[in-house]
Design a protein around this motif. Sequence first.
Motif, PDB file in Angstrom:
ATOM      1  N   TYR A  88     -31.945  77.929  19.540  1.00 55.69           N
ATOM      2  CA  TYR A  88     -30.867  78.372  20.429  1.00 55.69           C
ATOM      3  C   TYR A  88     -29.874  77.227  20.656  1.00 55.69           C
ATOM      4  N   ARG A  89     -30.399  76.035  20.891  1.00 54.34           N
ATOM      5  CA  ARG A  89     -29.540  74.876  21.155  1.00 54.34           C
ATOM      6  C   ARG A  89     -28.659  74.569  19.955  1.00 54.34           C
ATOM      7  N   ILE A  90     -29.235  74.560  18.775  1.00 49.79           N
ATOM      8  CA  ILE A  90     -28.477  74.293  17.549  1.00 49.79           C
ATOM      9  C   ILE A  90     -27.353  75.308  17.380  1.00 49.79           C
ATOM     10  N   LEU A  91     -27.633  76.551  17.773  1.00 48.61           N
ATOM     11  CA  LEU A  91     -26.648  77.630  17.633  1.00 48.61           C
ATOM     12  C   LEU A  91     -25.630  77.649  18.771  1.00 48.61           C
ATOM     13  N   GLY A  92     -25.753  76.715  19.724  1.00 46.97           N
ATOM     14  CA  GLY A  92     -24.819  76.657  20.843  1.00 46.97           C
ATOM     15  C   GLY A  92     -25.124  77.653  21.946  1.00 46.97           C
ATOM     16  N   ARG A  93     -26.308  78.228  21.910  1.00 46.23           N
ATOM     17  CA  ARG A  93     -26.743  79.180  22.931  1.00 46.23           C
ATOM     18  C   ARG A  93     -27.524  78.400  23.989  1.00 46.23           C
ATOM     19  N   TYR A  94     -26.800  77.528  24.705  1.00 45.74           N
ATOM     20  CA  TYR A  94     -27.419  76.526  25.552  1.00 45.74           C
ATOM     21  C   TYR A  94     -28.196  77.097  26.729  1.00 45.74           C
ATOM     22  N   THR A  95     -27.680  78.139  27.369  1.00 50.86           N
ATOM     23  CA  THR A  95     -28.383  78.711  28.511  1.00 50.86           C
ATOM     24  C   THR A  95     -29.721  79.297  28.067  1.00 50.86           C
ATOM     25  N   GLN A  96     -29.727  79.985  26.931  1.00 50.63           N
ATOM     26  CA  GLN A  96     -30.982  80.525  26.410  1.00 50.63           C
ATOM     27  C   GLN A  96     -31.926  79.389  26.010  1.00 50.63           C
ATOM     28  N   ALA A  97     -31.360  78.309  25.475  1.00 50.31           N
ATOM     29  CA  ALA A  97     -32.178  77.149  25.114  1.00 50.31           C
ATOM     30  C   ALA A  97     -32.862  76.579  26.352  1.00 50.31           C
ATOM     31  N   VAL A  98     -32.086  76.387  27.429  1.00 52.47           N
ATOM     32  CA  VAL A  98     -32.658  75.852  28.669  1.00 52.47           C
ATOM     33  C   VAL A  98     -33.754  76.777  29.179  1.00 52.47           C
ATOM     34  N   ASP A  99     -33.481  78.068  29.235  1.00 48.80           N
ATOM     35  CA  ASP A  99     -34.477  79.017  29.755  1.00 48.80           C
ATOM     36  C   ASP A  99     -35.764  78.979  28.932  1.00 48.80           C
ATOM     37  N   THR A 100     -35.639  78.984  27.618  1.00 46.94           N
ATOM     38  CA  THR A 100     -36.809  78.997  26.737  1.00 46.94           C
ATOM     39  C   THR A 100     -37.585  77.688  26.834  1.00 46.94           C
ATOM     40  N   LEU A 101     -36.866  76.574  26.798  1.00 51.06           N
ATOM     41  CA  LEU A 101     -37.535  75.275  26.854  1.00 51.06           C
ATOM     42  C   LEU A 101     -38.127  74.999  28.231  1.00 51.06           C
ATOM     43  N   ARG A 102     -37.479  75.514  29.278  1.00 54.24           N
ATOM     44  CA  ARG A 102     -38.039  75.380  30.630  1.00 54.24           C
ATOM     45  C   ARG A 102     -39.360  76.161  30.713  1.00 54.24           C
ATOM     46  N   GLN A 103     -39.386  77.359  30.125  1.00 59.91           N
ATOM     47  CA  GLN A 103     -40.622  78.140  30.092  1.00 59.91           C
ATOM     48  C   GLN A 103     -41.702  77.375  29.318  1.00 59.91           C
ATOM     49  N   GLY A 104     -41.336  76.806  28.186  1.00 60.99           N
ATOM     50  CA  GLY A 104     -42.290  76.037  27.397  1.00 60.99           C
ATOM     51  C   GLY A 104     -42.826  74.836  28.152  1.00 60.99           C
ATOM     52  N   ALA A 105     -41.940  74.102  28.823  1.00 57.82           N
ATOM     53  CA  ALA A 105     -42.369  72.926  29.581  1.00 57.82           C
ATOM     54  C   ALA A 105     -43.256  73.318  30.760  1.00 57.82           C
ATOM     55  N   ALA A 106     -43.005  74.493  31.337  1.00 59.82           N
ATOM     56  CA  ALA A 106     -43.853  74.969  32.441  1.00 59.82           C
ATOM     57  C   ALA A 106     -45.236  75.372  31.926  1.00 59.82           C
ATOM     58  N   GLU A 107     -45.279  76.033  30.782  1.00 62.44           N
ATOM     59  CA  GLU A 107     -46.567  76.453  30.210  1.00 62.44           C
ATOM     60  C   GLU A 107     -47.361  75.284  29.649  1.00 62.44           C
ATOM     61  N   PHE A 108     -46.639  74.287  29.138  1.00 59.76           N
ATOM     62  CA  PHE A 108     -47.284  73.142  28.482  1.00 59.76           C
ATOM     63  C   PHE A 108     -46.722  71.841  29.064  1.00 59.76           C
ATOM     64  N   PRO A 109     -47.061  71.535  30.318  1.00 63.45           N
ATOM     65  CA  PRO A 109     -46.461  70.379  30.991  1.00 63.45           C
ATOM     66  C   PRO A 109     -46.807  69.037  30.345  1.00 63.45           C
ATOM     67  N   ASP A 110     -47.823  69.008  29.505  1.00 61.72           N
ATOM     68  CA  ASP A 110     -48.216  67.772  28.836  1.00 61.72           C
ATOM     69  C   ASP A 110     -47.435  67.531  27.549  1.00 61.72           C
ATOM     70  N   ASP A 111     -46.553  68.434  27.157  1.00 61.49           N
ATOM     71  CA  ASP A 111     -45.857  68.348  25.875  1.00 61.49           C
ATOM     72  C   ASP A 111     -44.536  67.596  26.035  1.00 61.49           C
ATOM     73  N   GLY A 112     -44.526  66.348  25.614  1.00 68.02           N
ATOM     74  CA  GLY A 112     -43.338  65.521  25.710  1.00 68.02           C
ATOM     75  C   GLY A 112     -42.201  66.003  24.829  1.00 68.02           C
ATOM     76  N   ALA A 113     -42.501  66.643  23.711  1.00 65.12           N
ATOM     77  CA  ALA A 113     -41.440  67.161  22.842  1.00 65.12           C
ATOM     78  C   ALA A 113     -40.689  68.284  23.543  1.00 65.12           C
ATOM     79  N   LEU A 114     -41.413  69.197  24.179  1.00 68.16           N
ATOM     80  CA  LEU A 114     -40.744  70.274  24.923  1.00 68.16           C
ATOM     81  C   LEU A 114     -39.867  69.696  26.023  1.00 68.16           C
ATOM     82  N   GLN A 115     -40.354  68.694  26.726  1.00 68.06           N
ATOM     83  CA  GLN A 115     -39.569  68.066  27.786  1.00 68.06           C
ATOM     84  C   GLN A 115     -38.319  67.398  27.219  1.00 68.06           C
TER      85      GLN A 115
END
Length: 166
Positions: A88-115
């Motif tokens: 999403y980020r690469i495609l310039g769909r930044y709001t969707q990128a934030v929402d998706t990555l925020r969900q990922g970081a919440a589900e996997f708080p230990d994942d530094g790449a997601l953060q």
Amino acid sequence: MNGHTRDELLAEAIRLRRQGNPEEARRRLLDLAAEHPGDAEVAYQTAWVHDVLGLEAEAVPFYECSLTGSGLSEEDRRGALLGLGSTYRILGRYTQAVDTLRQGAAEFPDDGALQTFLAMALFNTDQHHEAMQILLKLVATTSEDPYVRQYRRAIETYAQDLNDTV
């Protein structure tokens, strides 16, 4: 498809991608995805190979399908959230990128790449303060640099409020 099982065909396509033949893997995965349209694991692998080939727009629906279906392992779900958010980020769909990555970081708080990818997407949406907070916390908690470690508590404190000068 040649009398092979879904698992055999999927394993073969993954092997082709790993061995540096992503175009052939893509052809096989597209056939497999057409035959198993709701299969989350097939969708994830199909998305992944599209990303490898730089076909980000084509990867999106497969990532989305993989995350709405069931059957992904925890590790594949983690990868799908990061892959979709990054795409999403690469495609310039930044709001969707934030929402998706925020969900990922919440589900996997230990994942530094997601953060890290979340911080990049936050930067793209002008949420610089939160992006810096995430990165400072990540540096403070994961760096092996002895000088960073020496100042870890200070970095963590300032990460809470970058405007604090005391």
